[in-house]
Motif scaffolding. Structure first.
Motif, short mmCIF file in Angstrom:
data_model
loop_
_atom_site.label_atom_id
_atom_site.label_comp_id
_atom_site.label_asym_id
_atom_site.label_seq_id
_atom_site.Cartn_x
_atom_site.Cartn_y
_atom_site.Cartn_z
N ARG A 166 12.10 -5.15 17.18
CA ARG A 166 11.01 -4.63 16.34
C ARG A 166 10.85 -3.13 16.50
O ARG A 166 11.15 -2.56 17.54
CB ARG A 166 9.69 -5.31 16.69
N GLY A 167 10.33 -2.53 15.44
CA GLY A 167 10.03 -1.11 15.46
C GLY A 167 9.31 -0.72 14.18
O GLY A 167 8.93 -1.59 13.39
N VAL A 168 9.13 0.58 13.98
CA VAL A 168 8.44 1.10 12.80
C VAL A 168 9.18 2.31 12.26
O VAL A 168 9.86 3.02 12.99
CB VAL A 168 6.98 1.49 13.12
N THR B 243 27.75 -3.34 16.11
CA THR B 243 27.29 -2.79 14.83
C THR B 243 25.77 -2.84 14.77
O THR B 243 25.16 -3.84 15.14
CB THR B 243 27.87 -3.61 13.67
N ILE B 244 25.17 -1.73 14.31
CA ILE B 244 23.71 -1.66 14.19
C ILE B 244 23.31 -1.33 12.76
O ILE B 244 24.01 -0.62 12.05
CB ILE B 244 23.08 -0.64 15.17
N ASP C 285 11.38 -4.44 9.27
CA ASP C 285 10.83 -3.81 10.48
C ASP C 285 11.60 -4.20 11.74
O ASP C 285 11.04 -4.30 12.83
CB ASP C 285 9.33 -4.13 10.63
N HIS C 286 12.91 -4.42 11.60
CA HIS C 286 13.77 -4.77 12.74
C HIS C 286 15.06 -3.95 12.72
O HIS C 286 15.62 -3.69 11.66
CB HIS C 286 14.15 -6.25 12.71
N LEU C 287 15.50 -3.58 13.91
CA LEU C 287 16.84 -3.05 14.08
C LEU C 287 17.70 -4.22 14.51
O LEU C 287 17.35 -4.95 15.44
CB LEU C 287 16.87 -1.97 15.16
N LEU C 288 18.80 -4.44 13.81
CA LEU C 288 19.69 -5.56 14.13
C LEU C 288 20.94 -5.03 14.81
O LEU C 288 21.48 -3.99 14.42
CB LEU C 288 20.06 -6.31 12.86
N LEU D 221 11.98 2.31 17.77
CA LEU D 221 11.93 0.97 18.38
C LEU D 221 10.74 0.82 19.31
O LEU D 221 10.30 1.80 19.93
CB LEU D 221 13.22 0.72 19.15
N ASP D 222 10.25 -0.41 19.43
CA ASP D 222 9.16 -0.71 20.37
C ASP D 222 9.64 -0.60 21.82
O ASP D 222 8.85 -0.31 22.71
CB ASP D 222 8.61 -2.11 20.14
N GLN D 223 10.93 -0.85 22.06
CA GLN D 223 11.51 -0.76 23.40
C GLN D 223 12.96 -0.29 23.26
O GLN D 223 13.60 -0.54 22.25
CB GLN D 223 11.46 -2.10 24.11
#
Length: 74
Positions: free
Chosen positions: A61-63, A40-41, A46-49, A29-31
């Motif tokens: 957002r992340g990579v 729930t995750i 390119d996103h963690l929900l 994650l970016d942060q």
């Protein structure tokens, strides 16, 4: 006649405790994100929900880091 179907997330997890995460599996994650018990995750593109307890879904957002290089540096 065909109907378009939304692609189902490959994997979801439900948090079992209060957690501050900066990565999920190979997704960095970016942060950092706070996840509460019962939320729930899952990852899409390119996103963690995170589906919150009140039903709203937050995206972060992340990579992808498939090489594991970050793990070796620690």
């Amino acid at each position: 006649m065909s109907t378009a179907r939304r692609k189902s997330p490959s994997s979801r997890e439900r948090a079992d405790r209060l957690t501050l995460i900066d990565r999920w599996r190979h997704f960095v994650l970016d942060q950092p994100v706070v996840v509460h018990p019962g939320e729930t995750i899952w990852r899409e593109d390119d996103h963690l929900l995170v589906e919150r307890l009140d039903g709203r879904v937050d995206a972060y957002r992340g990579v992808m880091n498939r090489c594991g290089c970050r793990d070796r540096a620690q």
